[in-house]
Design an enzyme around this catalytic site. Structure first.
Site, PDB file in Angstrom:
ATOM      1  N   CYS A   1      68.537  47.842  81.211  1.00 41.76           N
ATOM      2  CA  CYS A   1      67.459  48.061  82.180  1.00 41.76           C
ATOM      3  C   CYS A   1      66.535  46.840  82.240  1.00 41.76           C
ATOM      4  CB  CYS A   1      66.739  49.367  81.883  1.00 41.76           C
ATOM      5  SG  CYS A   1      65.706  49.908  83.251  1.00 41.76           S
TER       6      CYS A   1
ATOM      7  N   HIS B   1      71.231  53.049  82.424  1.00 38.65           N
ATOM      8  CA  HIS B   1      71.036  53.417  81.017  1.00 38.65           C
ATOM      9  C   HIS B   1      72.339  53.986  80.474  1.00 38.65           C
ATOM     10  CE1 HIS B   1      66.699  52.860  80.449  1.00 38.65           C
ATOM     11  NE2 HIS B   1      66.665  52.990  81.759  1.00 38.65           N
TER      12      HIS B   1
ATOM     13  N   GLU C   1      73.070  54.929  77.610  1.00 37.89           N
ATOM     14  CA  GLU C   1      72.838  56.018  76.654  1.00 37.89           C
ATOM     15  C   GLU C   1      72.551  57.340  77.353  1.00 37.89           C
ATOM     16  OE1 GLU C   1      70.795  53.667  77.510  1.00 37.89           O
ATOM     17  OE2 GLU C   1      68.686  54.270  77.372  1.00 37.89           O
TER      18      GLU C   1
ATOM     19  N   ASP D   1      63.742  77.474  81.677  1.00 40.86           N
ATOM     20  CA  ASP D   1      62.394  77.924  81.341  1.00 40.86           C
ATOM     21  C   ASP D   1      62.481  78.528  79.942  1.00 40.86           C
ATOM     22  OD1 ASP D   1      61.698  77.221  83.881  1.00 40.86           O
ATOM     23  OD2 ASP D   1      61.285  79.248  84.592  1.00 40.86           O
TER      24      ASP D   1
ATOM     25  N   ASP E   1      53.602  73.937  91.541  1.00 36.35           N
ATOM     26  CA  ASP E   1      53.877  75.370  91.711  1.00 36.35           C
ATOM     27  C   ASP E   1      53.096  75.911  92.910  1.00 36.35           C
ATOM     28  OD1 ASP E   1      55.411  75.448  89.267  1.00 36.35           O
ATOM     29  OD2 ASP E   1      53.529  75.471  88.159  1.00 36.35           O
TER      30      ASP E   1
HETATM   31  O1  1PR Z   1      51.122  73.790  83.482  1.00 29.47           O
HETATM   32  O2  1PR Z   1      51.768  71.608  82.516  1.00 29.47           O
HETATM   33  O3  1PR Z   1      51.678  73.624  81.076  1.00 29.47           O
HETATM   34  O4  1PR Z   1      53.444  73.334  82.765  1.00 29.47           O
HETATM   35  C1  1PR Z   1      53.991  74.613  82.809  1.00 29.47           C
HETATM   36  C2  1PR Z   1      55.331  74.491  83.446  1.00 29.47           C
HETATM   37  O5  1PR Z   1      55.983  75.747  83.323  1.00 29.47           O
HETATM   38  C3  1PR Z   1      55.260  74.155  84.923  1.00 29.47           C
HETATM   39  O6  1PR Z   1      56.264  73.230  85.231  1.00 29.47           O
HETATM   40  C4  1PR Z   1      55.554  75.483  85.618  1.00 29.47           C
HETATM   41  O7  1PR Z   1      56.318  75.274  86.783  1.00 29.47           O
HETATM   42  C5  1PR Z   1      56.373  76.214  84.575  1.00 29.47           C
HETATM   43  N1  1PR Z   1      56.149  77.674  84.571  1.00 29.47           N
HETATM   44  C6  1PR Z   1      55.033  78.279  84.136  1.00 29.47           C
HETATM   45  N2  1PR Z   1      55.208  79.622  84.209  1.00 29.47           N
HETATM   46  C7  1PR Z   1      56.435  79.829  84.691  1.00 29.47           C
HETATM   47  C8  1PR Z   1      57.056  81.127  84.917  1.00 29.47           C
HETATM   48  O8  1PR Z   1      58.167  81.236  85.438  1.00 29.47           O
HETATM   49  N3  1PR Z   1      56.358  82.210  84.553  1.00 29.47           N
HETATM   50  N4  1PR Z   1      58.268  78.422  85.402  1.00 29.47           N
HETATM   51  C9  1PR Z   1      57.035  78.605  84.919  1.00 29.47           C
HETATM   52  C10 1PR Z   1      58.517  77.720  86.474  1.00 29.47           C
HETATM   53  C11 1PR Z   1      60.077  77.344  87.973  1.00 29.47           C
HETATM   54  C12 1PR Z   1      61.263  76.554  88.053  1.00 29.47           C
HETATM   55  C13 1PR Z   1      62.451  77.466  88.135  1.00 29.47           C
HETATM   56  C14 1PR Z   1      62.834  77.304  89.568  1.00 29.47           C
HETATM   57  C15 1PR Z   1      64.231  77.635  89.873  1.00 29.47           C
HETATM   58  N5  1PR Z   1      59.831  77.792  86.683  1.00 29.47           N
HETATM   59  O9  1PR Z   1      61.419  75.547  87.188  1.00 29.47           O
HETATM   60  O10 1PR Z   1      63.339  77.061  87.196  1.00 29.47           O
HETATM   61  O11 1PR Z   1      61.947  78.083  90.360  1.00 29.47           O
HETATM   62  O12 1PR Z   1      64.517  78.973  89.671  1.00 29.47           O
HETATM   63  P1  1PR Z   1      65.667  79.668  90.482  1.00 29.47           P
HETATM   64  O13 1PR Z   1      66.731  78.641  90.714  1.00 29.47           O
HETATM   65  O14 1PR Z   1      66.192  80.747  89.567  1.00 29.47           O
HETATM   66  O15 1PR Z   1      65.059  80.199  91.721  1.00 29.47           O
HETATM   67  P2  1PR Z   1      51.917  73.090  82.464  1.00 29.47           P
END
Ligand code: 1PR
Length: 549
Positions: A81, A194, A196, A239, A401
């Site tokens: 890189c 990259h 790696e 998640d 979000d």
């Molecule tokens: O605020 O910096 O501590 O970060 C928290 C992180 O956790 C953020 O990225 C937030 O999006 C995520 N988060 C918080 N609560 C939830 C929850 O689900 N209760 N999840 C959450 C967010 C959303 C996506 C999910 C897609 C695809 N998850 O990443 O994976 O919507 O899902 P799908 O394909 O099944 O529809 P901080």
């Protein structure tokens, strides 16, 4: 194990490189002083972030001259890189800082008028000397393989110029620009990508360099079907949170609600879809281009240094050789013993444990609010700014979000609205996307456009664009949201939320200019594999990277 010397002089995820070197059977010895360079047999110079910063650091540490001597002595040298860019005379990124000058050309910035910059993703490294009759390759590179790149600057390719000076060159194409992906002459090997983080194809290149296998003849099947260009990136997202028994599990919500809704557990326990490390490995082997972990309950009741996510990253990065992103709790924090821990230190812990990027969620919303309150002035103190400055913008993702807020007409809100094709049950056909924090639990008075523009100004390298309305719906991505965000910024966007079938990935790539697409539930529930998504995209005419064994 035989050894290779590795220069650790800049911030970055050096752990991945060490893991990759170990994986191909070599041990790392660290270069800590200029004297160590003199004792090195094989030397690797990694580099991420800013050209000027990297070169000045090397200069300040007294490393530049010993590196030059190492190269001139004909000893094996590999630059990765910015380590490759260091071989050039200089870079547009910082005109005041000279490079090593081994190659009498300059590094230039990608043109961002018609494409996202940085260039992030899997692209080619096709030997310019290879054609259908002469299939010679260097350092294990294959014209049909794909490699992981992340950079805003590159060496433009001028056909024949370097070749006439004895160099072997492999190129990649981004938009209308062809640039140098890898280069080799004598004892020197440079890779803009990259290795790696480039799966088996990258490990092969590292192994070939360490073994001194400079040239190989490739069989016809490794050449036929080569196609230069950036592939469509498919990301698997996990998640992660502690369930009620205290175990870290992969979970998945519907509109962010992760508790069971039916069956014996209805309304009760956190959905448990599997173990994070095992699932990450499974998706890697299915061909996921990246794996993202979102720690959705952050580090509750636990000293930061003991957060189990660090162990998850350490273990995952030993076997998963694609980029790993970690999100959740990246912000200035107070530890359980009352110590104040800046966001940069939190991020550093994750990088040291194997993360390649950190994803900032709630904190980016608060930072954007401050930015507008200050009249669009940067404070230099935010998590995004401090991490981006230290590790480079490619290491900072902002996870957004948003959720829809319907209005009768645009004048009803100061926020940026779109006319939607999907009016709500009250017949309202305008909406804006409101940002939320704390996993969607709290709404803020800022729209998604304001947020992404502010974080781009702060130095974010990429946007992970979730959509609460679509999350877990299996109804497809929110194309209107994605188009709106893509139209407002230059940095790459990862479309997220709503993927239910492989055709949804084809749809989002067909109908928007998104740079990548992410799925979660459909993979976790075992309904589809990542490779099925890739196969579908390929059938639809998209360029994708398939997992190599
Ligand atoms: O605020 O910096 O501590 O970060 C928290 C992180 O956790 C953020 O990225 C937030 O999006 C995520 N988060 C918080 N609560 C939830 C929850 O689900 N209760 N999840 C959450 C967010 C959303 C996506 C999910 C897609 C695809 N998850 O990443 O994976 O919507 O899902 P799908 O394909 O099944 O529809 P901080």
């Amino acid at each position: 194990m035989p050894t290779v010397h590795l220069l650790d002089y800049v911030a970055g995820n050096i752990r991945s490189l060490v893991n990759a070197i170990n994986q191909v059977g070599y041990d790392v010895e660290w270069v800590k002083t200029p004297e160590d360079v003199k004792n090195a047999g094989k030397l690797i110079l990694p580099g991420v972030g800013h050209f000027g910063h990297c070169l000045s650091q090397l200069d300040k540490g007294g490393f530049l001259e010993p590196i030059r001597q190492h190269i001139e002595a004909g000893k094996p040298f590999m630059g990765i890189c910015v380590g490759l860019q260091a071989l050039f005379q200089g870079s547009e990124e910082d005109n005041n800082v000279p490079g090593l000058g081994v190659i009498p050309m300059r590094i230039q910035k990608f043109n961002d008028t018609s494409k996202s910059v940085p260039h992030i993703g899997w692209n080619s490294a096709i030997n310019t000397g290879s054609d259908d009759t002469k299939n010679e390759s260097f350092y294990g590179l294959r014209p049909t393989s794909k490699y992981y790149y992340v950079h805003s600057y590159a060496a433009p390719y001028n056909p024949g110029v370097l070749e006439s000076d004895g160099w072997s060159v492999a190129t990649a194409t981004y938009g209308e620009e062809e640039f140098i992906g890898a280069i080799s002459r004598g004892n020197i090997f440079g890779a803009q990508f990259h290795p790696e983080k480039s799966g088996v194809a990258g490990l092969r290149a590292i192994h070939a360099f360490l073994n001194g296998d400079q040239f190989q003849s490739l069989s016809q099947d490794l050449v036929t079907g080569k196609e230069n260009g950036l592939t469509r990136r498919v990301i698997a997202c996990l998640d992660v949170r502690t369930n009620d028994s205290g175990d870290l599990v992969v979970t998945k919500g519907d509109q962010y609600d992760v508790r069971e809704k039916s069956g014996a557990d209805a309304g009760g326990s956190v959905r448990n879809l599997g173990k994070p490390v095992d699932m990450a490995k499974k998706y890697y082997e299915q061909g996921a281009d990246e794996v993202t972990f979102l720690n959705i309950t952050s580090f509750r009741n636990c000293p930061i240094a003991d957060t189990p996510m660090l162990e998850i990253l350490r273990r995952t990065s030993e076997t998963v050789f694609v980029p790993l992103t970690i999100g959740g709790g990246i912000k200035d924090t107070v530890d359980t013993d009352g110590t104040r821990v800046p966001a940069l230190d939190v991020a550093t812990m994750y990088f040291k444990s194997g993360a390649d990027k950190v994803s900032v969620g709630s904190d980016s919303v608060f930072a954007a609010e401050d930015y507008y309150r200050a009249g669009e002035k940067l404070s230099g103190q935010t998590a995004i700014e401090t991490i981006s400055k230290a590790y480079g913008k490619q290491a900072v993702v902002v996870s957004v979000d948003p959720k829809r807020v319907y209005v009768d007409k645009p004048e009803d809100t100061p926020h940026h609205t779109i006319k939607t094709q999907f009016p709500n049950s009250n017949g309202q056909s305008f909406c804006w996307y409101q940002c939320t924090v704390k996993g969607g639990r709290e709404t803020r008075d800022i729209d998604v456009r304001q947020l992404v523009q502010a974080v781009e100004a702060m130095g974010a390298g990429e946007i992970l664009l979730n959509c609460i309305d679509k999350d877990g719906s299996n109804a497809g991505f929110d194309l209107e949201l994605i188009r709106d965000v893509k139209a407002s910024i230059k940095i790459p966007v990862i479309a997220s939320s709503g993927a239910g079938v492989p055709a949804h990935f084809a749809e989002v790539f067909n109908k928007t200019t998104t740079d990548a697409a992410l799925g979660a539930g459909m993979f976790h529930r075992g309904e589809y594999t990542v490779s099925q998504v890739k196969d579908h995209l390929q059938t639809e005419g998209f360029l994708v990277r398939q997992f190599e064994t």
